[in-house]
Design an enzyme around this catalytic site. Structure first.
Site, PDB file in Angstrom:
ATOM      1  N   GLN A  40      -9.517   9.211  -5.372  1.00 17.48           N
ATOM      2  CA  GLN A  40      -9.236   9.862  -4.081  1.00 17.48           C
ATOM      3  C   GLN A  40     -10.406  10.695  -3.562  1.00 17.48           C
ATOM      4  O   GLN A  40     -10.684  10.737  -2.367  1.00 17.48           O
ATOM      5  CB  GLN A  40      -7.996  10.761  -4.223  1.00 17.48           C
ATOM      6  CG  GLN A  40      -7.694  11.655  -3.049  1.00 17.48           C
ATOM      7  CD  GLN A  40      -7.111  10.925  -1.846  1.00 17.48           C
ATOM      8  OE1 GLN A  40      -5.951  10.555  -1.835  1.00 17.48           O
ATOM      9  NE2 GLN A  40      -7.944  10.695  -0.837  1.00 17.48           N
TER      10      GLN A  40
ATOM     11  N   HIS B 241      -9.372   1.718  -0.226  1.00 19.64           N
ATOM     12  CA  HIS B 241      -9.275   2.415   1.053  1.00 19.64           C
ATOM     13  C   HIS B 241     -10.643   2.250   1.697  1.00 19.64           C
ATOM     14  O   HIS B 241     -11.655   2.644   1.110  1.00 19.64           O
ATOM     15  CB  HIS B 241      -8.981   3.892   0.838  1.00 19.64           C
ATOM     16  CG  HIS B 241      -7.574   4.185   0.452  1.00 19.64           C
ATOM     17  ND1 HIS B 241      -7.023   3.762  -0.726  1.00 19.64           N
ATOM     18  CD2 HIS B 241      -6.592   4.865   1.111  1.00 19.64           C
ATOM     19  CE1 HIS B 241      -5.759   4.169  -0.785  1.00 19.64           C
ATOM     20  NE2 HIS B 241      -5.472   4.836   0.313  1.00 19.64           N
TER      21      HIS B 241
ATOM     22  N   GLU C  31     -11.318   4.287   6.644  1.00 22.81           N
ATOM     23  CA  GLU C  31     -10.166   4.967   7.258  1.00 22.81           C
ATOM     24  C   GLU C  31     -10.728   6.091   8.115  1.00 22.81           C
ATOM     25  O   GLU C  31     -10.741   7.267   7.727  1.00 22.81           O
ATOM     26  CB  GLU C  31      -9.200   5.496   6.189  1.00 22.81           C
ATOM     27  CG  GLU C  31      -7.894   6.003   6.799  1.00 22.81           C
ATOM     28  CD  GLU C  31      -6.908   6.515   5.760  1.00 22.81           C
ATOM     29  OE1 GLU C  31      -7.238   6.512   4.570  1.00 22.81           O
ATOM     30  OE2 GLU C  31      -5.804   6.932   6.166  1.00 22.81           O
TER      31      GLU C  31
ATOM     32  N   HIS D  86       1.419   5.419  -2.070  1.00 20.58           N
ATOM     33  CA  HIS D  86       0.924   6.486  -2.956  1.00 20.58           C
ATOM     34  C   HIS D  86       2.125   7.126  -3.630  1.00 20.58           C
ATOM     35  O   HIS D  86       2.684   8.114  -3.134  1.00 20.58           O
ATOM     36  CB  HIS D  86       0.129   7.520  -2.156  1.00 20.58           C
ATOM     37  CG  HIS D  86      -1.129   6.973  -1.579  1.00 20.58           C
ATOM     38  ND1 HIS D  86      -2.357   7.095  -2.201  1.00 20.58           N
ATOM     39  CD2 HIS D  86      -1.353   6.256  -0.450  1.00 20.58           C
ATOM     40  CE1 HIS D  86      -3.281   6.490  -1.468  1.00 20.58           C
ATOM     41  NE2 HIS D  86      -2.694   5.967  -0.402  1.00 20.58           N
TER      42      HIS D  86
ATOM     43  N   HIS E  42       0.837  -1.211   0.000  1.00 21.04           N
ATOM     44  CA  HIS E  42       0.000   0.000   0.000  1.00 21.04           C
ATOM     45  C   HIS E  42       0.868   1.255   0.000  1.00 21.04           C
ATOM     46  O   HIS E  42       1.505   1.594   1.000  1.00 21.04           O
ATOM     47  CB  HIS E  42      -0.925   0.010   1.228  1.00 21.04           C
ATOM     48  CG  HIS E  42      -1.958   1.100   1.161  1.00 21.04           C
ATOM     49  ND1 HIS E  42      -3.301   0.835   0.979  1.00 21.04           N
ATOM     50  CD2 HIS E  42      -1.852   2.445   1.230  1.00 21.04           C
ATOM     51  CE1 HIS E  42      -3.973   1.972   0.960  1.00 21.04           C
ATOM     52  NE2 HIS E  42      -3.113   2.974   1.104  1.00 21.04           N
TER      53      HIS E  42
ATOM     54  N   ASP F 111       2.297   3.247   2.927  1.00 19.26           N
ATOM     55  CA  ASP F 111       1.257   4.239   2.640  1.00 19.26           C
ATOM     56  C   ASP F 111       1.837   5.563   2.151  1.00 19.26           C
ATOM     57  O   ASP F 111       1.563   5.973   1.028  1.00 19.26           O
ATOM     58  CB  ASP F 111       0.347   4.443   3.862  1.00 19.26           C
ATOM     59  CG  ASP F 111      -0.991   5.086   3.500  1.00 19.26           C
ATOM     60  OD1 ASP F 111      -1.266   5.262   2.306  1.00 19.26           O
ATOM     61  OD2 ASP F 111      -1.761   5.410   4.426  1.00 19.26           O
TER      62      ASP F 111
HETATM   63 FE   FE2 Z   1      -3.544   5.068   1.339  1.00 19.58          FE
END
Ligand code: FE2
Length: 450
Positions: free
Chosen positions: A173, A231, A234, A80, A78, A330
């Site tokens: 996102q 995701h 969260e 970005h 995971h 992440d």
């Molecule tokens: Fe993430």
């Protein structure tokens, strides 16, 4: 003997030279993560052709592991990569919250250029290789009609392919329903070569929209035969239960074993009775889970005074339910996180602290959570220290996985397909103590030995 695929697969120590008169590489005297000692790995044509204790065979290169740990490469399930190494652009996240991070990313991505994106991602991949991190699943934001980040990371994927496996997730996102055109953009990204479907149900406008987004995206994954990594939840909100919908849709569409729920931080705050029902459902659907300990411990609990929640999902309970779980990095130096360096041992080290997994067995599970578990999640082929697998491995300055976690051990050598990619000198301190100068390396057995 030759294996089914024509690969050398001799299994009898001493017989390798009959098929491979000269090995490319022989690694000797290694400790494996599963505790085997005195192990050798024979490498020919980029693959392990023999793995056994005490092998002897002619080889162009012999690497003496000297009783230290040889592990398959680290894998990050995971990340970005489109946002990485952008810390401070255009400003710093003042509140430190997830939502300010998302807003900040929204400001930043309008100003991004293709070349700058590629340059930062390649720089991060260099860091990763130096850390023995040779496979990364990165989410890429598709909420931008230009798909600039998608194009850039596909270019990066092509460029790093000789030394790093980069798997991309089409990540809406700003919400696949909340962001205008996001579903269309997501499909365009898949057409361009992005291979996993992402989502963010807790960021849609309502619980109903969140559930609907999960339904739409799972249906799309079933139609296209793709994996899913969302995701999911969260949040510190114990009523954020999109994981339940994701699990149900996984079963409905026959996606068992192909769906990952990332973060699942609301599980930290959920009612125990509800979780006692949820865990078996997740196990039945063969759900896979990524916890991101550095980020979860940083971003969650921001609305708490004291006691302050940790926010990480229920890692030991998920593992005890038979669910494949990985720890992810992440973020590194981006709108959400001001630290990080692609060090999966740092990630696992934080994970075991936050989850209180301090028994010897549990710490070894945490090592697996940054190696074999994410490799399975990404569907990596031929991963591992076994005959026929790619000769990809890391030699660590540690005697076992627990010592590797404790020291965030130096990656002495990093190999892929039998080729040396990176090496780092051992971490030692030169002491200048009165009367007894010397070296120390923080390794317990080393210090006893000398
Ligand atoms: Fe993430």
């Amino acid at each position: 003997m030759l294996g089914k695929s024509g690969l050398c697969s001799g299994r009898i120590p001493g017989s390798i030279e009959k098929v491979c008169p000269m090995l490319d590489l022989l690694v000797r005297n290694a400790v494996f993560p599963d505790g085997r000692t005195g192990m050798s790995l024979a490498v020919h044509d980029g693959r392990f052709v023999e793995v056994a204790a005490g092998l002897a065979a002619p080889a162009h290169t012999v690497l003496d592991a000297d009783g230290q740990l040889v592990s398959p490469p680290f894998v990050d399930a995971h990340f970005h990569m489109d946002a990485t190494l952008s810390y401070g652009m255009p400003r710093v996240n003042q509140s430190g919250t997830l939502l300010e991070g998302i807003a900040l990313w929204g400001e930043l991505k309008q100003a991004l250029g293709f070349e700058a994106l590629v340059e930062r991602a390649l720089a991060y991949c260099d860091w990763a290789v130096g850390r023995g991190l040779l496979a990364i699943r990165s989410h890429v934001d598709i909420c931008d009609a230009r798909l600039l980040a998608v194009e850039a990371l596909l270019e990066v994927k092509r460029r790093v392919a000789p030394y790093l496996d980069l798997q991309l997730v089409a990540f809406p996102q700003d919400g696949v329903l909340r962001s205008p055109g996001a579903m269309l953009n997501l499909k365009r990204a898949l057409d361009l070569g992005v291979e996993v479907i992402g989502g963010i149900p807790h960021f849609e406008r309502s619980m109903e929209d969140g559930a609907e987004s999960v339904r739409l995206l799972c249906r799309l994954a079933a139609e296209l035969g793709l994996r899913v990594d969302m995701h999911c939840d969260e949040s510190d909100d114990p009523l954020s239960r999109h994981i339940e919908t994701l699990t149900a849709e996984t079963m409905r569409h026959g996606l068992a074993g192909r769906v990952t729920g990332s973060h699942l931080t609301s599980m930290h705050s959920m009612d125990n009775y509800y979780v006692s029902k949820l865990l078996p459902l997740m196990a039945e659907a063969e759900m896979q889970v990524v916890a991101n300990p550095l980020i979860n411990i940083t971003l969650q609990g921001r609305h708490d005074t004291y006691p302050k929640r940790r926010g990480m999902t229920r890692v030991p309970e998920l593992l005890a339910s038979g669910i494949n779980l990985a720890f992810g990095q992440d973020c590194v130096l981006d709108p959400w996180y001001s630290l990080g360096s692609g060090d999966m041992l740092e990630v696992a080290n934080m994970g075991l602290h936050v989850a209180q997994m301090t028994s010897q067995a549990a710490m070894r599970q945490c090592f697996d959570a940054v190696t074999v578990n994410p490799a399975r999640m990404l569907g990596l082929d031929c991963y591992g220290l076994a005959v026929g697998c790619h000769a990809d491995f890391v030699l660590l300055q540690a005697h076992d996985p627990v010592e590797a976690l404790r020291l965030r051990a130096t990656r002495l050598k990093v190999y892929r397909r039998g080729r040396l990619l990176a090496e780092t000198p051992p971490a030692t301190a030169r002491l200048h103590l009165d009367g007894r100068p010397g070296l120390t390396s923080w390794q317990l057995r080393e210090s006893r030995k000398h």
